[in-house]
Write an enzyme that holds these catalytic residues in place. Structure first.
Site, PDB file in Angstrom:
ATOM      1  N   GLU A 169      -1.418 -15.011   1.804  1.00 18.70           N
ATOM      2  CA  GLU A 169      -1.664 -14.365   2.925  1.00 18.70           C
ATOM      3  C   GLU A 169      -3.421 -14.480   3.279  1.00 18.70           C
ATOM      4  O   GLU A 169      -3.587 -14.151   4.426  1.00 18.70           O
ATOM      5  CB  GLU A 169      -1.546 -12.712   2.343  1.00 18.70           C
ATOM      6  CG  GLU A 169      -1.927 -11.724   3.448  1.00 18.70           C
ATOM      7  CD  GLU A 169      -1.669 -10.394   2.851  1.00 18.70           C
ATOM      8  OE1 GLU A 169      -0.760 -10.054   1.919  1.00 18.70           O
ATOM      9  OE2 GLU A 169      -1.942  -9.517   3.514  1.00 18.70           O
TER      10      GLU A 169
ATOM     11  N   SER B  79       0.837  -1.173  -0.068  1.00 18.35           N
ATOM     12  CA  SER B  79       0.080  -0.098  -0.066  1.00 18.35           C
ATOM     13  C   SER B  79       0.935   1.286   0.075  1.00 18.35           C
ATOM     14  O   SER B  79       1.821   1.428   0.543  1.00 18.35           O
ATOM     15  CB  SER B  79      -1.064  -0.020   1.309  1.00 18.35           C
ATOM     16  OG  SER B  79      -1.708  -1.318   1.407  1.00 18.35           O
TER      17      SER B  79
HETATM   18  C1  LIG Z   1      -5.179  -4.014   9.960  1.00 15.52           C
HETATM   19  C2  LIG Z   1      -4.567  -3.537   8.641  1.00 15.52           C
HETATM   20  C3  LIG Z   1      -3.132  -4.134   8.187  1.00 15.52           C
HETATM   21  C4  LIG Z   1      -2.687  -3.522   7.118  1.00 15.52           C
HETATM   22  N1  LIG Z   1      -1.393  -4.039   6.875  1.00 15.52           N
HETATM   23  C5  LIG Z   1      -0.852  -3.708   5.627  1.00 15.52           C
HETATM   24  C6  LIG Z   1       0.612  -4.153   5.143  1.00 15.52           C
HETATM   25  O1  LIG Z   1       1.307  -4.722   6.275  1.00 15.52           O
HETATM   26  N2  LIG Z   1       1.214  -3.651   4.154  1.00 15.52           N
HETATM   27  C7  LIG Z   1       0.480  -3.158   3.395  1.00 15.52           C
HETATM   28  O2  LIG Z   1       0.943  -2.946   2.113  1.00 15.52           O
HETATM   29  N3  LIG Z   1      -0.750  -2.814   3.480  1.00 15.52           N
HETATM   30  C8  LIG Z   1      -1.652  -3.161   4.595  1.00 15.52           C
HETATM   31  N4  LIG Z   1      -2.737  -2.567   4.718  1.00 15.52           N
HETATM   32  C9  LIG Z   1      -3.420  -1.657   3.885  1.00 15.52           C
HETATM   33  C10 LIG Z   1      -4.623  -2.700   3.152  1.00 15.52           C
HETATM   34  O3  LIG Z   1      -4.126  -3.720   2.354  1.00 15.52           O
HETATM   35  C11 LIG Z   1      -5.480  -1.477   2.424  1.00 15.52           C
HETATM   36  O4  LIG Z   1      -5.924  -0.817   3.469  1.00 15.52           O
HETATM   37  C12 LIG Z   1      -6.320  -2.091   1.669  1.00 15.52           C
HETATM   38  O5  LIG Z   1      -5.744  -2.778   0.566  1.00 15.52           O
HETATM   39  C13 LIG Z   1      -7.362  -1.063   1.048  1.00 15.52           C
HETATM   40  O6  LIG Z   1      -6.733  -0.159   0.537  1.00 15.52           O
HETATM   41  P1  LIG Z   1      -7.220   1.557   0.914  1.00 15.52           P
HETATM   42  O7  LIG Z   1      -7.203   1.674   2.361  1.00 15.52           O
HETATM   43  O8  LIG Z   1      -6.078   2.255  -0.003  1.00 15.52           O
HETATM   44  O9  LIG Z   1      -8.690   1.776   0.410  1.00 15.52           O
HETATM   45  P2  LIG Z   1      -9.218   2.172  -1.107  1.00 15.52           P
HETATM   46  O10 LIG Z   1      -8.461   1.262  -2.056  1.00 15.52           O
HETATM   47  O11 LIG Z   1      -9.328   3.348  -1.307  1.00 15.52           O
HETATM   48  O12 LIG Z   1     -10.594   1.560  -1.029  1.00 15.52           O
HETATM   49  C14 LIG Z   1     -11.678   2.499  -0.255  1.00 15.52           C
HETATM   50  C15 LIG Z   1     -12.924   1.642  -0.314  1.00 15.52           C
HETATM   51  O13 LIG Z   1     -13.308   1.505  -1.661  1.00 15.52           O
HETATM   52  C16 LIG Z   1     -13.746   0.073  -2.274  1.00 15.52           C
HETATM   53  N5  LIG Z   1     -12.982  -0.296  -3.488  1.00 15.52           N
HETATM   54  C17 LIG Z   1     -11.872   0.275  -3.964  1.00 15.52           C
HETATM   55  N6  LIG Z   1     -11.765  -0.079  -5.268  1.00 15.52           N
HETATM   56  C18 LIG Z   1     -12.624  -0.780  -5.457  1.00 15.52           C
HETATM   57  C19 LIG Z   1     -13.175  -1.511  -6.606  1.00 15.52           C
HETATM   58  N7  LIG Z   1     -12.737  -1.714  -8.059  1.00 15.52           N
HETATM   59  N8  LIG Z   1     -14.541  -2.124  -6.593  1.00 15.52           N
HETATM   60  C20 LIG Z   1     -15.343  -2.065  -5.595  1.00 15.52           C
HETATM   61  N9  LIG Z   1     -14.766  -1.241  -4.280  1.00 15.52           N
HETATM   62  C21 LIG Z   1     -13.725  -0.713  -4.161  1.00 15.52           C
HETATM   63  C22 LIG Z   1     -12.729  -0.763  -0.949  1.00 15.52           C
HETATM   64  O14 LIG Z   1     -13.186  -2.066  -1.063  1.00 15.52           O
HETATM   65  C23 LIG Z   1     -13.045   0.231   0.191  1.00 15.52           C
HETATM   66  O15 LIG Z   1     -14.216  -0.094   0.783  1.00 15.52           O
HETATM   67  C24 LIG Z   1      -3.456  -3.120   6.112  1.00 15.52           C
HETATM   68  C25 LIG Z   1      -4.881  -2.634   6.480  1.00 15.52           C
HETATM   69  C26 LIG Z   1      -5.383  -2.937   7.602  1.00 15.52           C
HETATM   70  C27 LIG Z   1      -6.583  -2.373   8.089  1.00 15.52           C
END
Ligand SMILES: Cc1cc2nc3c(=O)[nH]c(=O)nc-3n(C[C@H](O)[C@H](O)[C@H](O)COP(=O)(O)OP(=O)(O)OC[C@H]3O[C@@H](n4cnc5c(N)ncnc54)[C@H](O)[C@@H]3O)c2cc1C
Length: 378
Positions: free
Chosen positions: A247, A132
């Site tokens: 994962e 991310s």
């Molecule tokens: C406890 C925790 C641990 C984590 N650990 C790590 C880690 O170690 N390393 C790392 O790299 N990341 C990590 N993450 C990050 C995590 O992988 C991301 O938060 C996640 O992939 C969502 O990305 P975002 O937060 O940018 O949300 P966004 O991608 O902006 O999404 C926001 C919302 O829009 C929805 N959405 C987005 N795109 C679409 C689509 N195409 N169709 C439908 N809905 C959609 C999503 O489902 C979500 O509800 C962690 C997150 C959490 C909560």
């Protein structure tokens, strides 16, 4: 159309002895605080990780040549299930043992393998996942951190975010853009970045419970040797998405709230309360079903199959289950009852952190999209 087929799992003969071994270790060195035993696979305790390493319970399926123990996937499953059910503090080594070690063994050059894999198996080297970025979460193909070639070196510039455990990790496996001007899935590569390399800095992100699990990680002119490239240049997308199935498939995807369930059982014991009895029965039945599904995935992995669709289904159903437990307990239990003090503390902690369970490892919407595609629905 492919669907989910569960099957009776042929547990190894060594399973009972392994369960005893893990229970004894947890009793001796595990975490006693009931709140810290919930969601325990994010709680780092390096000393406990080293104890597991000494006991031969990390890197269980890896070749002995790299410090592993050449045991079966199902033996490993038994061990991680016991650790999670007991709420053992496994967070320090969890990512390294689950996915970074296997990835290094599959794709790493000899230098990377020798440097990191035996230390992971000893419980001494921990890893974090650099996917991310601000602006790239679900849409991973938009990553902007770059790797630029300069003679024999690679120079990394950019930023990662939400990096679980970066502050206790020794290395990160990062997905970065290694081809200038490339777009989307093309031109991405994976790099193994030592966290003590000059130019790497880690800034904590404190969550709403006050805990420090997340971080921002910055790369400023980080110079890495050519050998830091993991696998093939430009194949980072394929490599990273293969890593995601590792994962998503484990029992950690439904056991995060298990300690609360066990506290509920303790609380309900000896009380003639039909509401509590019904809730215990419902949660036990669901746990049993999820365990059968999750173990079926493990059995398929052990046979060398790729049950990516089933693993994704277990993650989705498992996340719903572990998110529902604190809500159902809150609705059913009288927290004014002095006897319910521990139950209330664990429940309130999980009410705060459980919304994130369906974000980590891929959000629910993305997971449902993968399932729909796997079922031929889109
Ligand atoms: C406890 C925790 C641990 C984590 N650990 C790590 C880690 O170690 N390393 C790392 O790299 N990341 C990590 N993450 C990050 C995590 O992988 C991301 O938060 C996640 O992939 C969502 O990305 P975002 O937060 O940018 O949300 P966004 O991608 O902006 O999404 C926001 C919302 O829009 C929805 N959405 C987005 N795109 C679409 C689509 N195409 N169709 C439908 N809905 C959609 C999503 O489902 C979500 O509800 C962690 C997150 C959490 C909560």
């Amino acid at each position: 159309m492919q669907t989910f087929v569960t099957e009776p799992v042929d547990w190894p003969d060594t399973a009972p002895a392994l369960r005893e071994q893990v229970r004894a270790l947890v009793a001796e060195h595990g975490e006693r605080d009931p709140v810290r035993r919930a969601n325990s696979w994010t709680k780092a305790a390096p000393q406990f990780s080293r104890k597991l390493g000494e006991a031969g319970l990390l890197g269980m399926t890896w070749p002995t040549e790299y410090g592993g123990h050449e045991r079966s996937q199902l033996e490993r499953y038994v061990v991680i299930e016991e650790l999670l059910a007991a709420g053992a503090p496994v967070g320090a080594h969890w990512i390294a043992d689950r996915q970074s070690g296997p990835l290094l063994l599959r794709l790493g050059n000899e230098e990377l393998k020798r440097r990191w894999v035996p230390a992971i198996a000893r419980g001494e080297a921990y890893a974090c996942i650099g996917l991310s970025e601000p602006g790239s979460g679900s849409d991973l193909a938009s990553v902007r951190t770059t790797a630029r070639r300069d003679g024999d070196e690679w120079i990394i510039e950019g930023q990662k975010v939400w990096t679980t455990g970066a502050h206790v990790s020794h290395f990160m496996i990062a997905l970065v853009r290694s081809e200038a001007g490339s777009e989307r899935q093309a031109g991405l590569s994976q790099f193994v970045i030592p966290m003590d390399a000059p130019g790497v800095s880690v800034k904590p992100i404190i969550d709403l419970t006050g805990a420090h699990e997340f971080n921002e990680v910055f790369f400023e002119d980080v110079r890495l040797p050519a050998s830091a490239l993991l696998g093939t240049e430009g194949e980072g997308w394929k490599q990273a998405t293969a890593e995601l199935s590792l994962e998503r498939s484990g029992p950690e995807r439904y056991l995060s709230s298990m300690v609360l369930f066990l506290e509920l059982v303790r609380h309900a014991q000896g009380k003639d309360d039909p509401v509590l009895a019904q809730l215990v029965g419902r949660l036990a039945a669901e746990a049993w079903t999820l365990r059968l599904m999750s173990a079926s995935v493990a059995a398929k992995l052990a046979r060398g199959e790729d049950p990516a669709l089933e693993a994704t289904m277990v993650k989705d159903l498992g996340n719903s289950y572990e998110q529902a437990i604190p809500q159902l307990v809150q609705a059913a239990v009288d927290f004014g009852d002095a006897e319910a003090e521990v139950l209330r503390a664990v429940c309130f902690y999980l009410l705060q952190v459980s919304p994130s369970f369906s974000l980590r490892g891929g959000t629910r919407e993305i997971i449902k999209g993968i399932i729909a595609r796997g079922l031929g629905l889109r």
